[in-house]
Design a protein around this motif. Structure first.
Motif, PDB file in Angstrom:
ATOM      1  N   PRO A  54       0.830  -1.209   0.000  1.00 13.79           N
ATOM      2  CA  PRO A  54       0.000   0.000   0.000  1.00 13.79           C
ATOM      3  C   PRO A  54       0.863   1.258   0.000  1.00 13.79           C
ATOM      4  CG  PRO A  54       0.101  -0.936   2.209  1.00 13.79           C
ATOM      5  CD  PRO A  54       0.807  -1.908   1.303  1.00 13.79           C
ATOM      6  N   SER A  55       0.231   2.402  -0.165  1.00  9.70           N
ATOM      7  CA  SER A  55       0.948   3.671  -0.096  1.00  9.70           C
ATOM      8  C   SER A  55       1.606   3.802   1.276  1.00  9.70           C
ATOM      9  CB  SER A  55      -0.020   4.840  -0.315  1.00  9.70           C
ATOM     10  OG  SER A  55      -0.578   4.784  -1.609  1.00  9.70           O
ATOM     11  N   GLY A  56       2.854   4.272   1.281  1.00 10.74           N
ATOM     12  CA  GLY A  56       3.563   4.450   2.530  1.00 10.74           C
ATOM     13  C   GLY A  56       4.209   3.207   3.092  1.00 10.74           C
ATOM     14  N   SER A  57       4.229   2.124   2.310  1.00  7.96           N
ATOM     15  CA  SER A  57       4.789   0.858   2.809  1.00  7.96           C
ATOM     16  C   SER A  57       6.301   0.777   2.647  1.00  7.96           C
ATOM     17  CB  SER A  57       4.124  -0.328   2.105  1.00  7.96           C
ATOM     18  OG  SER A  57       4.376  -0.285   0.703  1.00  7.96           O
ATOM     19  N   GLY A  58       6.907   1.698   1.886  1.00 10.63           N
ATOM     20  CA  GLY A  58       8.353   1.722   1.714  1.00 10.63           C
ATOM     21  C   GLY A  58       8.854   1.219   0.386  1.00 10.63           C
ATOM     22  N   LYS A  59       7.973   0.704  -0.455  1.00  8.82           N
ATOM     23  CA  LYS A  59       8.420   0.081  -1.709  1.00  8.82           C
ATOM     24  C   LYS A  59       9.063   1.083  -2.663  1.00  8.82           C
ATOM     25  CE  LYS A  59       3.740   0.388  -3.660  1.00  8.82           C
ATOM     26  NZ  LYS A  59       3.259   1.309  -2.606  1.00  8.82           N
ATOM     27  N   THR A  60       8.451   2.266  -2.819  1.00  5.88           N
ATOM     28  CA  THR A  60       9.022   3.269  -3.716  1.00  5.88           C
ATOM     29  C   THR A  60      10.327   3.818  -3.169  1.00  5.88           C
ATOM     30  OG1 THR A  60       6.857   3.868  -4.619  1.00  5.88           O
ATOM     31  CG2 THR A  60       8.613   5.491  -4.830  1.00  5.88           C
ATOM     32  N   THR A  61      10.421   3.966  -1.856  1.00  2.00           N
ATOM     33  CA  THR A  61      11.678   4.436  -1.264  1.00  2.00           C
ATOM     34  C   THR A  61      12.798   3.438  -1.526  1.00  2.00           C
ATOM     35  OG1 THR A  61      10.439   5.595   0.471  1.00  2.00           O
ATOM     36  CG2 THR A  61      12.784   5.205   0.861  1.00  2.00           C
ATOM     37  N   VAL A  62      12.501   2.142  -1.430  1.00  2.00           N
ATOM     38  CA  VAL A  62      13.516   1.124  -1.735  1.00  2.00           C
ATOM     39  C   VAL A  62      13.956   1.258  -3.194  1.00  2.00           C
ATOM     40  CG1 VAL A  62      13.926  -1.350  -2.015  1.00  2.00           C
ATOM     41  CG2 VAL A  62      12.824  -0.496   0.056  1.00  2.00           C
ATOM     42  N   LEU A  63      13.006   1.478  -4.099  1.00  2.00           N
ATOM     43  CA  LEU A  63      13.358   1.640  -5.511  1.00  2.00           C
ATOM     44  C   LEU A  63      14.255   2.862  -5.705  1.00  2.00           C
ATOM     45  CD1 LEU A  63      12.320   0.100  -8.186  1.00  2.00           C
ATOM     46  CD2 LEU A  63      11.176   2.263  -8.656  1.00  2.00           C
ATOM     47  N   ARG A  64      13.947   3.947  -5.039  1.00  2.00           N
ATOM     48  CA  ARG A  64      14.751   5.165  -5.164  1.00  2.00           C
ATOM     49  C   ARG A  64      16.140   4.965  -4.560  1.00  2.00           C
ATOM     50  NH1 ARG A  64      12.464   9.838  -6.575  1.00  2.00           N
ATOM     51  NH2 ARG A  64      13.870  11.025  -5.234  1.00  2.00           N
ATOM     52  N   LEU A  65      16.234   4.157  -3.520  1.00  2.00           N
ATOM     53  CA  LEU A  65      17.539   3.845  -2.934  1.00  2.00           C
ATOM     54  C   LEU A  65      18.383   3.022  -3.909  1.00  2.00           C
ATOM     55  CD1 LEU A  65      16.344   3.007   0.683  1.00  2.00           C
ATOM     56  CD2 LEU A  65      17.922   4.855   0.092  1.00  2.00           C
ATOM     57  N   ILE A  66      17.751   2.055  -4.577  1.00  2.00           N
ATOM     58  CA  ILE A  66      18.473   1.248  -5.568  1.00  2.00           C
ATOM     59  C   ILE A  66      18.933   2.127  -6.730  1.00  2.00           C
ATOM     60  CG2 ILE A  66      18.264  -0.637  -7.244  1.00  2.00           C
ATOM     61  CD1 ILE A  66      16.273  -1.955  -5.300  1.00  2.00           C
TER      62      ILE A  66
END
Length: 355
Positions: A54-66
């Motif tokens: 869901p939104s805010g679960s951290g998935k997009t942040t992990v992608l941006r970190l990669i």
């Protein structure tokens, strides 16, 4: 991008022995907020891996970190065994496709796709040839001189893909690239994306909150919740054998039954789940063998291929059954009617205790 449209003279190369991406204790904090919390993950070379949550679960942040758009607060990011945690985005052999395709409106498709090669210093003849090949690969080879404004949403998405792939990255990152498309086009692009990934053999990491997208395209899925990964597995493993109530409820619909019911039926004090399509529902009186639980029908939702029937058990628990629409069926249930639900024991998934 049908199979016939993609010649099988594939550029697929032998995948390295190790994972394409390895995350070790990866964390990211923004002030007092922990967006990613000690994530450990290995993504195999050449696989289509989806980060679902869901939104805010951290998935997009992990992608941006990669991708290198954010730097980790703690932990390590490895690309094919090399620590890239502190490297700038242009120093990592990855590329990103965003939901907002960010095409240059004043440039032709050829110029848009070739732009990354121009930045890398590739000579004009080579970059035009490679850009034309990339556009041909996404079925836009006859549109080289068009501008983005002359394309449909699906075509613009293909241009963004061609632009990302033309530089031949080791890993392609996709941040909800289908989110702006309508349902029919999104479903079509799901199939085309998977076909393209299989033909190229490049590692795709796909971020989505749409469970159907993840189940349709992925070799494996990582389900994110509150900055952590709840479960990693194949689509079948995630759907058929969720490891907890969050995954059971987020990936599809699932009935979560309390330990009190488990105690009366099976003699054990654990919660369990059963998918709606695995539940049999019959009007009273019950017919045939098997476990039968009395419910009162509370809602009927016609879905075209099936009817979703909601019922309430005597203890207030809500159960959902999915009844296929077949000849001779329909009109069997009405709101307020008593009914009996049952299931096969092999369809029961036992859940760990809730904390």
């Amino acid at each position: 991008m049908t199979s016939a449209a993609m010649p099988q003279t594939s550029r697929r190369t032998t995948a390295p022995a190790g994972p394409a991406i390895r995350l070790i204790g990866l964390s990211k904090r923004f002030g007092e907020t922990t967006a990613v919390d000690s994530v450990d993950l290995e993504i195999r070379s050449g696989e289509f891996f989806s980060m679902l949550g869901p939104s805010g679960s951290g998935k997009t942040t992990v992608l941006r970190l990669i991708a290198g758009f954010e730097l980790p607060t703690a932990g390590v990011i490895e690309l094919e065994g090399k620590d890239v945690s502190a490297r700038a985005p242009f120093e990592r052999d990855v590329n990103t496709v965003f939901q907002d395709y960010a095409l240059f409106p004043h440039m032709s498709l050829m110029e848009n796709v070739a732009y990354g090669l121009r930045v890398r210093g590739v000579n004009k003849a080579d970059r035009r040839q490679r850009a034309a090949e990339a556009l041909e690969q996404v079925q836009l080879g006859s549109f080289l001189d068009r501008r983005p404004s002359q394309l449909s949403g699906g075509q613009r998405q293909r241009v963004a893909l061609a632009r990302a792939l033309v530089v031949r990255p080791k890993v392609l990152l996709l941040d909800e690239p289908l989110g702006a498309l309508d349902l029919k086009l999104r479903q079509q692009m799901q199939v085309e994306l998977k076909e393209l990934q299989q033909e190229l053999g490049i590692t795709f990491i796909f971020v989505t909150h749409d469970q159907e997208e993840a189940l349709t395209m992925s070799d494996r899925i990582g389900v994110f919740n509150k900055g952590r990964i709840e479960q990693v597995g194949t689509p079948e493993e995630i759907y058929e054998r969720p490891n907890g109530s969050f995954v059971a409820n987020f990936v599809g619909t699932s009935n979560i039954f309390p330990s009190t019911l488990a105690r009366s039926l099976y003699g054990r004090d654990d919660r369990f789940s059963v998918r709606p399509e695995r539940i049999q529902l019959r009007p009273l009186p019950p017919e045939g063998p098997g476990t039968g639980i009395a419910v009162t029908v509370t809602a009927l939702v016609y879905l075209g291929h099936a009817t979703q029937v909601r019922g309430t058990l005597s203890d207030g628990t809500t159960a959902v059954a999915l009844i296929p629409v077949t000849a001779g069926r329909g009109g069997e249930f009405a709101v307020g009617q008593p009914a009996v639900l049952s299931w096969n024991q092999q369809d029961v998934v036992w859940l760990p205790p809730a904390f």
